[in-house]
Design a protein around this motif. Structure first.
Motif, short mmCIF file in Angstrom:
data_model
loop_
_atom_site.label_atom_id
_atom_site.label_comp_id
_atom_site.label_asym_id
_atom_site.label_seq_id
_atom_site.Cartn_x
_atom_site.Cartn_y
_atom_site.Cartn_z
N ASN A 168 3.99 -8.52 -12.33
CA ASN A 168 3.41 -7.42 -11.68
C ASN A 168 2.76 -7.84 -10.53
O ASN A 168 2.00 -9.06 -10.56
CB ASN A 168 2.32 -6.97 -12.66
CG ASN A 168 2.78 -6.13 -13.71
OD1 ASN A 168 2.76 -6.53 -15.00
ND2 ASN A 168 3.50 -5.09 -13.57
N ASP A 169 3.05 -7.34 -9.28
CA ASP A 169 2.26 -7.83 -8.04
C ASP A 169 0.83 -7.39 -8.05
O ASP A 169 0.75 -6.08 -8.15
CB ASP A 169 3.03 -7.10 -6.84
CG ASP A 169 4.58 -7.71 -6.62
OD1 ASP A 169 4.86 -8.77 -7.27
OD2 ASP A 169 5.47 -7.04 -5.92
N ILE A 170 0.02 -8.39 -7.37
CA ILE A 170 -1.35 -8.45 -7.12
C ILE A 170 -1.36 -8.48 -5.79
O ILE A 170 -1.15 -9.85 -5.42
CB ILE A 170 -2.06 -8.94 -8.31
CG1 ILE A 170 -2.18 -8.38 -9.63
CG2 ILE A 170 -3.55 -8.73 -7.79
CD1 ILE A 170 -2.85 -9.22 -10.62
N THR A 171 -2.13 -7.74 -4.91
CA THR A 171 -2.29 -8.25 -3.64
C THR A 171 -2.98 -9.31 -3.60
O THR A 171 -3.96 -9.73 -3.99
CB THR A 171 -2.87 -6.88 -2.78
OG1 THR A 171 -2.53 -5.91 -3.00
CG2 THR A 171 -3.29 -7.41 -1.44
N ASN A 183 -0.14 -4.25 -4.30
CA ASN A 183 -0.30 -3.98 -5.82
C ASN A 183 0.91 -3.21 -6.07
O ASN A 183 1.23 -2.21 -5.55
CB ASN A 183 -1.39 -3.10 -6.16
CG ASN A 183 -2.61 -4.21 -5.83
OD1 ASN A 183 -2.59 -5.38 -6.06
ND2 ASN A 183 -3.70 -3.31 -5.77
N VAL A 218 -0.19 -2.03 -11.62
CA VAL A 218 -1.54 -2.49 -11.14
C VAL A 218 -2.38 -1.49 -10.38
O VAL A 218 -3.65 -1.22 -10.72
CB VAL A 218 -1.36 -3.90 -10.41
CG1 VAL A 218 -2.70 -4.21 -9.52
CG2 VAL A 218 -0.82 -5.10 -10.98
N ARG A 219 -1.88 -0.55 -9.60
CA ARG A 219 -2.38 0.36 -8.85
C ARG A 219 -3.01 1.35 -9.72
O ARG A 219 -4.03 2.00 -9.61
CB ARG A 219 -1.64 1.33 -7.97
CG ARG A 219 -1.65 0.32 -6.41
CD ARG A 219 -0.87 1.23 -5.47
NE ARG A 219 0.29 2.12 -5.76
CZ ARG A 219 1.60 1.68 -5.56
NH1 ARG A 219 1.74 0.51 -5.01
NH2 ARG A 219 2.63 2.27 -5.95
#
Length: 75
Positions: free
Chosen positions: A29-32, A51, A55-56
């Motif tokens: 999961n991408d997190i800024t 994100n 996550v968003r």
């Protein structure tokens, strides 16, 4: 640190249905601004620029991201 992420915006506003709930997301999961390696050394230097949808949705619902959990390589 995680507790400081929870900032009620307006006393009259309804909190999100996950308001204040600490959660962990998987490594894919991408997190800024955070490293996302997808469990492989090939992407050890990749830093997410935004994100991902999961996550968003968690953040919009008021959850507090506290950790990323490991995944098998290229899960």
């Amino acid at each position: 640190d995680a507790a400081r992420q929870f900032k009620p915006t307006d006393a009259a506003a309804e909190p999100g249905w996950l308001a204040g709930l600490p959660i962990a997301v998987k490594e894919f999961n991408d997190i800024t601004g955070e490293r996302t390696t997808y469990g492989t050394r090939l992407l050890k230097d990749f830093v997410a620029t935004s994100n991902d949808l999961t996550v968003r949705n968690f953040l919009t619902s008021g959850a507090i991201l506290i950790a990323k959990s490991n995944v098998p390589e290229i899960a």
